[in-house]
Design a protein around this motif. Structure first.
Motif, PDB file in Angstrom:
ATOM      1  N   SER A 152     -23.115  -0.323   7.843  1.00 56.51           N
ATOM      2  CA  SER A 152     -24.336   0.337   7.362  1.00 56.51           C
ATOM      3  C   SER A 152     -24.061   1.262   6.180  1.00 56.51           C
ATOM      4  O   SER A 152     -24.925   2.039   5.782  1.00 56.51           O
ATOM      5  CB  SER A 152     -24.971   1.161   8.485  1.00 56.51           C
ATOM      6  OG  SER A 152     -25.094   0.413   9.643  1.00 56.51           O
ATOM      7  N   GLN A 204     -28.494  16.065   4.164  1.00 54.74           N
ATOM      8  CA  GLN A 204     -29.240  15.223   5.116  1.00 54.74           C
ATOM      9  C   GLN A 204     -28.857  15.487   6.579  1.00 54.74           C
ATOM     10  O   GLN A 204     -29.385  14.854   7.483  1.00 54.74           O
ATOM     11  CB  GLN A 204     -29.004  13.745   4.809  1.00 54.74           C
ATOM     12  CG  GLN A 204     -29.831  13.215   3.662  1.00 54.74           C
ATOM     13  CD  GLN A 204     -29.100  13.254   2.339  1.00 54.74           C
ATOM     14  OE1 GLN A 204     -27.896  13.016   2.289  1.00 54.74           O
ATOM     15  NE2 GLN A 204     -29.800  13.570   1.270  1.00 54.74           N
ATOM     16  N   ALA A 211     -29.045   5.650  10.141  1.00 55.70           N
ATOM     17  CA  ALA A 211     -29.200   5.002   8.829  1.00 55.70           C
ATOM     18  C   ALA A 211     -30.647   5.125   8.342  1.00 55.70           C
ATOM     19  O   ALA A 211     -30.898   5.420   7.166  1.00 55.70           O
ATOM     20  CB  ALA A 211     -28.778   3.536   8.922  1.00 55.70           C
ATOM     21  N   SER A 212     -31.600   4.936   9.243  1.00 54.95           N
ATOM     22  CA  SER A 212     -32.987   5.012   8.756  1.00 54.95           C
ATOM     23  C   SER A 212     -33.388   6.458   8.494  1.00 54.95           C
ATOM     24  O   SER A 212     -34.177   6.722   7.589  1.00 54.95           O
ATOM     25  CB  SER A 212     -33.961   4.268   9.675  1.00 54.95           C
ATOM     26  OG  SER A 212     -34.029   4.911  10.904  1.00 54.95           O
ATOM     27  N   ARG A 215     -33.590  10.732   1.831  1.00 48.81           N
ATOM     28  CA  ARG A 215     -33.089  10.673   0.457  1.00 48.81           C
ATOM     29  C   ARG A 215     -34.203  10.894  -0.572  1.00 48.81           C
ATOM     30  O   ARG A 215     -35.333  10.514  -0.370  1.00 48.81           O
ATOM     31  CB  ARG A 215     -32.448   9.315   0.212  1.00 48.81           C
ATOM     32  CG  ARG A 215     -30.942   9.369   0.488  1.00 48.81           C
ATOM     33  CD  ARG A 215     -30.307   8.036   0.147  1.00 48.81           C
ATOM     34  NE  ARG A 215     -28.868   8.112   0.386  1.00 48.81           N
ATOM     35  CZ  ARG A 215     -28.174   7.070   0.823  1.00 48.81           C
ATOM     36  NH1 ARG A 215     -28.789   5.938   1.087  1.00 48.81           N
ATOM     37  NH2 ARG A 215     -26.868   7.177   0.985  1.00 48.81           N
ATOM     38  N   LEU A 268     -31.404   8.641   7.228  1.00 53.02           N
ATOM     39  CA  LEU A 268     -30.829   8.913   5.912  1.00 53.02           C
ATOM     40  C   LEU A 268     -31.731   8.352   4.815  1.00 53.02           C
ATOM     41  O   LEU A 268     -31.999   9.040   3.808  1.00 53.02           O
ATOM     42  CB  LEU A 268     -29.428   8.275   5.827  1.00 53.02           C
ATOM     43  CG  LEU A 268     -28.673   8.503   4.527  1.00 53.02           C
ATOM     44  CD1 LEU A 268     -28.240   9.972   4.414  1.00 53.02           C
ATOM     45  CD2 LEU A 268     -27.460   7.600   4.446  1.00 53.02           C
ATOM     46  N   GLU A 269     -32.179   7.131   5.004  1.00 52.23           N
ATOM     47  CA  GLU A 269     -33.098   6.507   4.039  1.00 52.23           C
ATOM     48  C   GLU A 269     -34.312   7.388   3.770  1.00 52.23           C
ATOM     49  O   GLU A 269     -34.683   7.652   2.643  1.00 52.23           O
ATOM     50  CB  GLU A 269     -33.588   5.159   4.578  1.00 52.23           C
ATOM     51  CG  GLU A 269     -32.646   4.008   4.326  1.00 52.23           C
ATOM     52  CD  GLU A 269     -32.350   3.867   2.852  1.00 52.23           C
ATOM     53  OE1 GLU A 269     -33.321   3.748   2.063  1.00 52.23           O
ATOM     54  OE2 GLU A 269     -31.163   3.900   2.459  1.00 52.23           O
ATOM     55  N   ARG A 270     -34.908   7.856   4.883  1.00 49.80           N
ATOM     56  CA  ARG A 270     -36.144   8.659   4.743  1.00 49.80           C
ATOM     57  C   ARG A 270     -35.860  10.000   4.069  1.00 49.80           C
ATOM     58  O   ARG A 270     -36.692  10.518   3.336  1.00 49.80           O
ATOM     59  CB  ARG A 270     -36.759   8.921   6.132  1.00 49.80           C
ATOM     60  CG  ARG A 270     -37.423   7.695   6.732  1.00 49.80           C
ATOM     61  CD  ARG A 270     -38.318   8.092   7.916  1.00 49.80           C
ATOM     62  NE  ARG A 270     -37.603   8.828   8.940  1.00 49.80           N
ATOM     63  CZ  ARG A 270     -36.907   8.272   9.928  1.00 49.80           C
ATOM     64  NH1 ARG A 270     -36.831   6.951  10.000  1.00 49.80           N
ATOM     65  NH2 ARG A 270     -36.272   9.008  10.805  1.00 49.80           N
ATOM     66  N   LEU A 282     -22.095   3.831   6.221  1.00 53.49           N
ATOM     67  CA  LEU A 282     -21.928   5.221   6.661  1.00 53.49           C
ATOM     68  C   LEU A 282     -20.478   5.511   7.099  1.00 53.49           C
ATOM     69  O   LEU A 282     -20.212   6.539   7.726  1.00 53.49           O
ATOM     70  CB  LEU A 282     -22.868   5.536   7.844  1.00 53.49           C
ATOM     71  CG  LEU A 282     -24.352   5.187   7.682  1.00 53.49           C
ATOM     72  CD1 LEU A 282     -25.147   5.603   8.923  1.00 53.49           C
ATOM     73  CD2 LEU A 282     -24.937   5.862   6.443  1.00 53.49           C
TER      74      LEU A 282
END
Ligand SMILES: Cc1ncc(COP(=O)(O)O)c(C=O)c1O
Length: 395
Positions: free
Chosen positions: A322, A345, A388-389, A395, A391-393, A324
């Protein structure tokens, strides 16, 4: 008590979750803080509580027999000799006992790790202040592991007389190689004191090789027991010549202590029992620790270790897949690790885990992921997906 069939062995991917008293919607990954509660441990505690409030019930066996059973079960995690095991309320108590017996002179030092848990630091600071000795802190250079840092410190500071270490750093699971460190400590003539709170119950020990002086552990983490009852292993020399930090009747020979001789104190009980802390052997905690150690024995050390190693291996692979992987602690122990998201984050990732009912310690920039046998590989994957999701949100 549930026994995992030996055929499950390394291939086992999910231990019976039903052994633990956990709600189905919670993914508990915080064994490094406090073990998930085993149903047998809960029941043993409830039973002991009921019995202690009903002295008219038939005796389930003598108090002393129970204590000695637990001592023998605990000894299996050390050198197998029950005479080497004492019961303590906390690691701080065990380390205070060690500090009370190991001498330090002016100009000598005690070696600890940078960021070491305070229960294996504060007693040494006090003893150093009393004896005009100093604390030497092993710090890692970039890309150096703790083993390397300890060996360098031993080389640089010949005045080190006591080496006080864990097997695994409590903060992020970074492993120390005691097979390499301990012989070097012995060669230097220093005493070795270990806090195995974050490894006992999972990682095997090798006392013949390590030859430590004192080894302490809490009972409520990887040993799956309860708070307020830990164990202290002491080397044969201290079983004969060690001084306890308190003088409690339960550590003295029973046939002598009730003579009330005003001049000659009753002899200590055999071996490490002289270090048993007063009041610690109350039936509730003893019964809970016994149930926990019996369950660990039924599962078998190899099975527990293999399962936890399989989980963290999946976690590592999933983090890498992923993107990470850089969060992970290099050289972490097989049973837990610390993940360091980018500082900006960190809070969002920790909050996302919490919102998904994934329980872990989030502290000082690290998320500590510490599963046990109730966790399966798919849980590890879900944990990474949630991070992971998040982190996406964020960023
Ligand atoms: C490495 C380590 N040692 C000791 C302890 C507990 O010490 P004490 O029993 O003195 O509270 C902990 C608790 O988190 C720990 O992580």
């Amino acid at each position: 008590m549930s026994a995992i069939p030996s055929t499950a062995g390394v291939g086992m991917r999910r231990a019976p979750r039903s052994s633990f008293d956990l709600p189905p919607d919670v993914l508990y990954l915080d064994t490094a803080a406090h073990a998930p509660l085993l149903r047998d441990v809960r029941d043993a505690g409830a039973d002991a509580l009921a019995r202690s409030n009903a002295p008219w019930l038939p005796d389930a066996g003598t108090w002393d027999d129970c204590i000695e059973r637990v001592r023998a079960l605990a000894a299996a995690w050390f050198d197998g000799n029950a005479h080497g095991v004492a019961f303590i309320p906390s690691v701080a108590y065990g380390i205070a006992t060690a500090a009370n017996n190991l001498r330090l002179q002016r100009g000598e030092s005690v070696l600890v790790l940078d960021g070491q848990f305070p229960s294996n630091l504060l007693a040494w600071q006090q003893q150093c202040a009393r004896s005009e000795a100093t604390i030497v802190v092993a710090c890692r250079e970039p890309a150096q592991d703790w083993t390397g840092a300890v060996l360098v410190a031993l080389e640089r500071h010949p005045g080190i007389r006591i080496v006080a270490l864990p097997q695994v750093h409590w903060h992020d699971g970074a492993l120390l190689d005691l097979d390499t460190i301990a012989p070097r400590v012995r060669a230097s003539g220093a005493a070795l004191v270990l806090d195995l709170s974050q490894s006992l119950g999972v990682l095997p020990t090798d006392f013949a090789r390590w030859q430590p002086d004192f080894v302490a552990s809490v009972g409520y983490k990887w040993l799956l027991g309860t708070t307020g009852l830990g164990v202290l292993w002491v080397a044969p020399h201290w079983r004969k010549h060690g001084r306890a930090i308190e003088q409690h009747w339960s550590a003295r020979e029973e046939d002598q202590v009730w003579r009330f001789d005003p001049v000659t104190p009753p002899a200590y009980r055999r071996g490490a029992r002289r270090f048993d802390a007063g009041g610690i052997l109350e039936p509730l905690r003893v019964a809970m620790l016994e149930a926990a150690l019996e369950q660990l024995k039924a599962w078998g050390n190899a099975t527990v270790l293999a399962h936890l190693r399989a989980l963290t291996t999946v976690l590592d692979a999933e983090l890498d897949a992923s993107g990470l992987g850089s969060w992970n602690t290099p050289g972490h122990a097989p049973h837990f690790t610390g993940l360091r998201p980018p500082p900006a984050q960190f809070a969002a990732v920790a909050a996302a885990l919490r919102a998904a009912n994934i329980i872990c310690t989030a502290r000082y920039g690290a998320l500590r992921i510490a599963p046990h046998l109730h966790v399966g590989e798919e849980d590890m994957r879900r944990c990474v997906a949630v991070m992971a999701s998040a982190l996406e949100r964020a960023r």
